[in-house]
Design an enzyme around this catalytic site. Sequence first.
Site, PDB file in Angstrom:
ATOM      1  N   LYS A 196       0.862  -1.178   0.000  1.00 51.22           N
ATOM      2  CA  LYS A 196       0.000   0.000   0.000  1.00 51.22           C
ATOM      3  C   LYS A 196       0.895   1.224   0.000  1.00 51.22           C
ATOM      4  CE  LYS A 196      -3.629   2.366   2.495  1.00 51.22           C
ATOM      5  NZ  LYS A 196      -4.652   2.272   3.526  1.00 51.22           N
ATOM      6  N   LYS A 249      -2.081  -1.484  -4.034  1.00 47.34           N
ATOM      7  CA  LYS A 249      -2.929  -0.294  -4.041  1.00 47.34           C
ATOM      8  C   LYS A 249      -2.073   0.956  -4.063  1.00 47.34           C
ATOM      9  CE  LYS A 249      -5.761   1.919  -0.660  1.00 47.34           C
ATOM     10  NZ  LYS A 249      -6.296   1.900   0.638  1.00 47.34           N
TER      11      LYS A 249
HETATM   12  C1  PBG Z   1      -7.806   3.203   5.224  1.00 45.78           C
HETATM   13  C2  PBG Z   1      -7.980   3.171   3.756  1.00 45.78           C
HETATM   14  C3  PBG Z   1      -7.727   4.163   2.800  1.00 45.78           C
HETATM   15  C4  PBG Z   1      -8.174   3.654   1.585  1.00 45.78           C
HETATM   16  C5  PBG Z   1      -8.631   2.371   1.813  1.00 45.78           C
HETATM   17  N1  PBG Z   1      -8.495   2.075   3.149  1.00 45.78           N
HETATM   18  C6  PBG Z   1      -7.214   5.541   2.968  1.00 45.78           C
HETATM   19  C7  PBG Z   1      -5.830   5.794   3.369  1.00 45.78           C
HETATM   20  O1  PBG Z   1      -5.001   4.910   3.593  1.00 45.78           O
HETATM   21  O2  PBG Z   1      -5.552   6.975   3.517  1.00 45.78           O
HETATM   22  C8  PBG Z   1      -8.174   4.383   0.277  1.00 45.78           C
HETATM   23  C9  PBG Z   1      -9.203   3.931  -0.698  1.00 45.78           C
HETATM   24  C10 PBG Z   1      -9.450   4.856  -1.832  1.00 45.78           C
HETATM   25  O3  PBG Z   1      -8.783   5.883  -2.022  1.00 45.78           O
HETATM   26  O4  PBG Z   1     -10.371   4.548  -2.606  1.00 45.78           O
HETATM   27  N2  PBG Z   1      -6.525   3.195   5.696  1.00 45.78           N
END
Ligand code: PBG
Length: 329
Positions: A196, A249
């Site tokens: 991520k 992601k």
């Molecule tokens: C929670 C989370 C996030 C997203 C999914 N789970 C936000 C982040 O890490 O700031 C992002 C999903 C999206 O942008 O569609 N941590």
Amino acid sequence: MNDGLLKRPRRLRSTPAMRRMVRETRLSADSLIWPLFVKEGQGIKTEIPSMPGQFHYSVDRLGEAVQTALDAGVGRVLLFGLPQDKDEQGTGAWVDDGIVQRAIRELRAHFPDVMIVTDVCLCEYTSHGHCGVLHGETVDNDETLPLLVRTAVSHARAGADVVAPSDMMDGRVAAIRQGLDQQGFSTTPIMSYAAKYASAFYGPFREAADSAPACGDRRGYQMDMHNHKEALQEALLDTQEGADILMVKPALAYLDIIKEVAAHTLLPVAAYSVSGEYAMIKAAAAAKLIDEYQVMCESAVSIFRAEADILITYHALELAQAMQKGDIG
Ligand code: PBG
């Protein structure tokens, strides 16, 4: 020179039926997961300004969204919760009557066959907006782990089919696996957000989930966009810790990472096409700069071509319909 040989690729493009027959990438609506935002309150279905076409639902109206998904051929959802109150510890994430826990029970009661995946993270529930317990300006990794375990177990207890930890704390997959096993949920898979990246593509989501960090950023625990070997390391660690599905992601700006992780693992790979990717397509289409349908299809196919097995996307319903029509798939 044999002219016939030169023409071989072109011969296989001659008709739609021919092109469909020799497609190298095959898509199925079974690979799609649609994220949904559930909010405290009653009778709520309000459009999310940063994500046109996506809505906040209260628990009592969430079933409408799920029914629309089923009608489009999508049977899998990923739940995010927006609690009424936030605190330092993110208590709302794991309490038994939390927003997501209630949403799961409601859906489970009415849609026994829908696959419910839940995001396991604290950022929507903490007053400071970070993904874990904050000491000064740093997130305490180890103090956060038991809270994530409680969250995951409470989701499983409410009836979640898959838990998806998105916090990026070290050791969370092992901790969650152990917690689930101890509480009798050894058959609940973990879809871990393995790679991520710290990404500006999450911008619209943070508005939708009200989860922007009040101070600092997430670079201490999310990945640096310059790195690709680190993604493999994260994927490997999560695998050793017991992850069942690895996620990468965002998706479009990280197709190389999807491909690389897929080449180095025997686990299924999921890609999350995040809010910013969706919002860009929506905004450009609204300005009549691109054809939304075609760009949506092309983007999704590229992610599967990069060898993702599963795609989490806000365009899930439209993509399922495109597959049904045979435009992609
Ligand atoms: C929670 C989370 C996030 C997203 C999914 N789970 C936000 C982040 O890490 O700031 C992002 C999903 C999206 O942008 O569609 N941590």
